[in-house]
Design a protein around this motif. Structure first.
Motif, PDB file in Angstrom:
ATOM      1  N   ILE A 140      47.546  64.522  -2.977  1.00  0.00           N
ATOM      2  CA  ILE A 140      46.859  63.380  -2.180  1.00  0.00           C
ATOM      3  C   ILE A 140      45.591  63.342  -2.622  1.00  0.00           C
ATOM      4  CG2 ILE A 140      46.136  61.266  -0.781  1.00  0.00           C
ATOM      5  CD1 ILE A 140      49.676  62.401   0.557  1.00  0.00           C
ATOM      6  N   ALA A 141      45.174  63.019  -3.754  1.00  0.00           N
ATOM      7  CA  ALA A 141      43.310  63.161  -3.769  1.00  0.00           C
ATOM      8  C   ALA A 141      42.418  63.459  -2.628  1.00  0.00           C
ATOM      9  CB  ALA A 141      43.300  62.410  -4.576  1.00  0.00           C
ATOM     10  N   ASP A 142      42.732  62.800  -1.298  1.00  0.00           N
ATOM     11  CA  ASP A 142      42.386  61.479  -1.153  1.00  0.00           C
ATOM     12  C   ASP A 142      41.908  62.537   0.834  1.00  0.00           C
ATOM     13  OD1 ASP A 142      40.969  58.936  -1.163  1.00  0.00           O
ATOM     14  OD2 ASP A 142      43.044  58.587  -2.043  1.00  0.00           O
ATOM     15  N   LEU A 143      42.978  63.478   0.596  1.00  0.00           N
ATOM     16  CA  LEU A 143      43.299  64.360   2.167  1.00  0.00           C
ATOM     17  C   LEU A 143      42.419  65.680   1.256  1.00  0.00           C
ATOM     18  CD1 LEU A 143      46.465  63.897   2.935  1.00  0.00           C
ATOM     19  CD2 LEU A 143      43.575  63.254   3.864  1.00  0.00           C
ATOM     20  N   HIS A 144      41.905  66.196   1.959  1.00  0.00           N
ATOM     21  CA  HIS A 144      40.908  67.877   1.690  1.00  0.00           C
ATOM     22  C   HIS A 144      41.051  68.343   2.813  1.00  0.00           C
ATOM     23  CE1 HIS A 144      38.309  70.662   0.652  1.00  0.00           C
ATOM     24  NE2 HIS A 144      37.900  71.006   1.556  1.00  0.00           N
ATOM     25  N   CYS A 145      42.299  69.452   2.673  1.00  0.00           N
ATOM     26  CA  CYS A 145      42.737  70.546   3.785  1.00  0.00           C
ATOM     27  C   CYS A 145      42.119  71.783   3.275  1.00  0.00           C
ATOM     28  CB  CYS A 145      43.910  71.067   3.262  1.00  0.00           C
ATOM     29  SG  CYS A 145      45.007  72.333   4.292  1.00  0.00           S
ATOM     30  N   LEU A 146      41.237  72.535   5.076  1.00  0.00           N
ATOM     31  CA  LEU A 146      40.339  72.855   5.662  1.00  0.00           C
ATOM     32  C   LEU A 146      41.077  74.098   5.639  1.00  0.00           C
ATOM     33  CD1 LEU A 146      37.808  71.106   7.567  1.00  0.00           C
ATOM     34  CD2 LEU A 146      37.448  71.200   5.374  1.00  0.00           C
ATOM     35  N   GLY A 147      41.996  73.798   6.366  1.00  0.00           N
ATOM     36  CA  GLY A 147      42.565  75.072   6.412  1.00  0.00           C
ATOM     37  C   GLY A 147      44.153  75.151   7.811  1.00  0.00           C
ATOM     38  N   CYS A 148      45.217  76.196   7.669  1.00  0.00           N
ATOM     39  CA  CYS A 148      46.147  76.282   8.184  1.00  0.00           C
ATOM     40  C   CYS A 148      46.144  76.944   9.109  1.00  0.00           C
ATOM     41  CB  CYS A 148      47.477  76.783   7.400  1.00  0.00           C
ATOM     42  SG  CYS A 148      47.338  75.456   6.346  1.00  0.00           S
ATOM     43  N   TYR A 149      46.862  76.878  10.615  1.00  0.00           N
ATOM     44  CA  TYR A 149      46.423  78.004  11.448  1.00  0.00           C
ATOM     45  C   TYR A 149      47.431  77.382  12.679  1.00  0.00           C
ATOM     46  CZ  TYR A 149      42.120  76.428  10.453  1.00  0.00           C
ATOM     47  OH  TYR A 149      40.526  76.069   9.106  1.00  0.00           O
ATOM     48  N   ASN A 150      47.822  78.835  13.134  1.00  0.00           N
ATOM     49  CA  ASN A 150      48.755  79.245  13.866  1.00  0.00           C
ATOM     50  C   ASN A 150      49.160  78.747  15.166  1.00  0.00           C
ATOM     51  OD1 ASN A 150      49.868  81.199  12.440  1.00  0.00           O
ATOM     52  ND2 ASN A 150      48.411  82.647  12.426  1.00  0.00           N
ATOM     53  N   THR A 151      47.753  78.266  15.573  1.00  0.00           N
ATOM     54  CA  THR A 151      47.671  77.580  17.332  1.00  0.00           C
ATOM     55  C   THR A 151      46.801  76.952  17.975  1.00  0.00           C
ATOM     56  OG1 THR A 151      46.016  80.021  18.023  1.00  0.00           O
ATOM     57  CG2 THR A 151      48.561  80.452  18.231  1.00  0.00           C
ATOM     58  N   ALA A 152      46.715  76.305  18.106  1.00  0.00           N
ATOM     59  CA  ALA A 152      45.717  75.271  19.172  1.00  0.00           C
ATOM     60  C   ALA A 152      44.264  76.025  19.433  1.00  0.00           C
ATOM     61  CB  ALA A 152      46.499  74.247  20.633  1.00  0.00           C
ATOM     62  N   MET A 153      44.496  77.215  20.036  1.00  0.00           N
ATOM     63  CA  MET A 153      42.795  77.939  20.609  1.00  0.00           C
ATOM     64  C   MET A 153      42.154  77.508  18.696  1.00  0.00           C
ATOM     65  SD  MET A 153      42.298  77.378  22.877  1.00  0.00           S
ATOM     66  CE  MET A 153      40.761  77.799  22.593  1.00  0.00           C
ATOM     67  N   GLU A 154      43.046  78.251  17.927  1.00  0.00           N
ATOM     68  CA  GLU A 154      42.494  79.096  16.426  1.00  0.00           C
ATOM     69  C   GLU A 154      42.455  77.292  15.735  1.00  0.00           C
ATOM     70  OE1 GLU A 154      45.351  80.976  13.602  1.00  0.00           O
ATOM     71  OE2 GLU A 154      45.905  82.624  14.658  1.00  0.00           O
ATOM     72  N   ALA A 155      42.252  76.487  15.664  1.00  0.00           N
ATOM     73  CA  ALA A 155      41.763  75.609  15.000  1.00  0.00           C
ATOM     74  C   ALA A 155      41.338  74.331  15.876  1.00  0.00           C
ATOM     75  CB  ALA A 155      43.271  73.999  15.550  1.00  0.00           C
TER      76      ALA A 155
END
Length: 229
Positions: free
Chosen positions: A24-39
């Protein structure tokens, strides 16, 4: 462009959602995280507008995480637990998706945020109508609809009989039925779904699909005959 992150402690689940985001061109993923605190740490340094968020995670769960954030970004919950949907919408979540999530269902959620008309419709339609991802052992396996001959229920598992062999996947027959295109697949029994492309003939209470004789449930037969007619 909408900056988003994926927060889920299951690697396969993160992998699948990132693959959808990339389409989806309109979305840019900044990253993936295992836990809420990492996010949360990342959100202190980068503007995050949308979270794809699991609920059941180590430490703080997804619900409590959203409650704890001041000026929280938009949230689409993606979880294996259907029972928290009401709580999610009380938090003004954009949507609540129950795993496994098809691209079609994912896209409908995103379209509540992305401006209509800015999604690549040709790519969307192709992905919607040609394949599904199934959890097989520890992998997410892409299976083309055209390769599925028929599906049999085994409790909470399914045997998916394809032209290349049989896959055993952890998913109920009701759930997979909701993910399959109704124009291509027919439920002929409480425990059987067939691909209409492989039908050879119906005789009595049996349907022959690619040389295999399958029972037709009495409650499904009338609708089946009408559809074949």
């Amino acid at each position: 462009m909408i900056n988003c992150i994926v927060v889920d402690d299951e690697p396969l689940a993160r992998q699948l959602i990132v693959s959808y985001i990339d389409q989806i061109a309109d979305l840019h993923c900044l990253g993936c995280y295992n836990t809420a605190m990492e996010a949360f740490t990342v959100m202190q340094s980068q503007p995050v507008e949308l979270m794809f968020l699991d609920i059941d995670m180590p430490g703080i769960n997804g619900m409590n995480f959203v409650k704890s954030i001041r000026n929280a970004p938009k949230v689409i919950f993606i979880t294996a637990h259907a029972e928290f949907a009401v709580d999610a919408f009380e938090l003004e979540a954009v949507d609540y998706l129950v795993k496994p999530v098809s691209f079609d269902r994912f896209l409908k959620s995103v379209q509540k945020i992305v401006q209509p008309g800015r999604v690549d419709h040709e790519e969307r339609d192709a992905l919607q109508t040609t394949s599904i991802f199934l959890k097989v052992d520890k992998r997410l396996v892409k299976v083309d609809f055209s390769e599925i001959r028929y599906i049999e229920a085994l409790g909470d598992y399914l045997k998916v009989h394809t032209t290349g062999g049989t896959l055993v996947s952890y998913i109920t027959i009701g759930k997979i039925e909701s993910l399959l295109p109704a124009s291509k697949f027919i439920r002929i029994h409480r425990s059987t779904i067939i691909n209409a492309s492989f039908i050879q003939y119906l005789e009595g209470n049996f349907m022959v699909v690619d040389g295999i004789k399958l029972s037709v449930g009495l409650t499904y037969k009338d609708a089946l005959v009408r559809r074949l007619s």
